[in-house]
Design a protein around this motif. Sequence first.
Motif, short mmCIF file in Angstrom:
data_model
loop_
_atom_site.label_atom_id
_atom_site.label_comp_id
_atom_site.label_asym_id
_atom_site.label_seq_id
_atom_site.Cartn_x
_atom_site.Cartn_y
_atom_site.Cartn_z
N VAL A 155 0.83 -1.21 0.00
CA VAL A 155 0.00 0.00 0.00
C VAL A 155 0.86 1.25 0.00
CG1 VAL A 155 -0.26 0.17 2.51
CG2 VAL A 155 -2.03 1.08 1.04
N ARG A 177 2.12 2.05 -3.54
CA ARG A 177 1.02 2.61 -4.34
C ARG A 177 0.83 4.09 -4.02
NH1 ARG A 177 -3.29 -2.29 -3.11
NH2 ARG A 177 -2.25 -3.91 -4.36
N VAL A 225 -5.78 3.85 -1.44
CA VAL A 225 -5.31 3.08 -2.60
C VAL A 225 -5.47 1.59 -2.38
CG1 VAL A 225 -3.68 4.87 -3.31
CG2 VAL A 225 -2.92 3.07 -1.74
N PRO A 279 -4.97 -2.86 -6.55
CA PRO A 279 -5.09 -1.47 -6.10
C PRO A 279 -6.53 -0.97 -6.21
CG PRO A 279 -3.29 -1.75 -7.67
CD PRO A 279 -4.08 -3.01 -7.70
N ASP A 319 0.44 -2.68 -9.41
CA ASP A 319 1.57 -3.23 -8.70
C ASP A 319 2.58 -3.75 -9.71
OD1 ASP A 319 0.40 -2.73 -6.24
OD2 ASP A 319 -0.55 -4.70 -6.14
N ALA A 378 5.20 -0.19 -7.33
CA ALA A 378 3.96 0.21 -7.98
C ALA A 378 4.24 1.35 -8.95
CB ALA A 378 2.92 0.65 -6.95
#
Length: 243
Positions: A187, A190, A211, A217, A227, A237
């Motif tokens: 996460v 991202r 996200v 995502p 990703d 990402a």
Amino acid sequence: MTVLTVPRLLLPRRLTGSAPDPGGGPDGTPRPSPGPEVWLVDTSEYRTHAERRAPATLDRQELARAAEFVQSADRDSYVCAHVALRRLLGLYLDVAPGQVVIERAPCLHCDEPHGRPVLPGGTLHFSLSHCTGLSLLAFATAPVGVDVEELVAPATILETADVLHPREAAELSRLPAAERPTAFTRVWTRKEAYLKGLGVGLSADPSADYVGSGPEPAAVPGWSLADVTVPEGHCAAVALRTP
């Protein structure tokens, strides 16, 4: 955008995008074609090449920054990432890597020229991320952001939980402890890719945008997130602004 799988590579080489120009660049490297493309640099494989090219490729500020690193691993990652960046930009722009002009965009907070690195004219966008051992570079004709990170330690998750959106924090709390480092790093990459694409980076509040921490995502209006499958022990990402 689908998940991007990245093999272990010896030199910066295209991971996504169109097939390379058969003619190649001036040194035989495949010439990138316009469009969203992601490239990987393995520091251990690229170090010797980058060190040899650095004096004629990097500008004075980059060389000075490289000299400031105390740890050789950090210096190697920086030099490899920036030599690869200039080499690929040179191929895109059809100029020598050392002649590539990289400017700073105006800061979104004070309008002074110390924002993210950009090319004059704004027709080609790029993003760079590196950690110990790996660098990831993205190029596109629209704003793009990329991030690669080593898996975080469990203690780091506790110390930095406030960077997560409340929904993401709740998702991580429901996971077994052994799965949280991967989910947190996923996460985080991202978020950072998205914020770098926006041009605000970590000057913005990372917890403000959701996200998602799951395998896919979450949808972010105006952006496509994916990703990037990189070598074990890392997450990555890429974020691309959509029309």
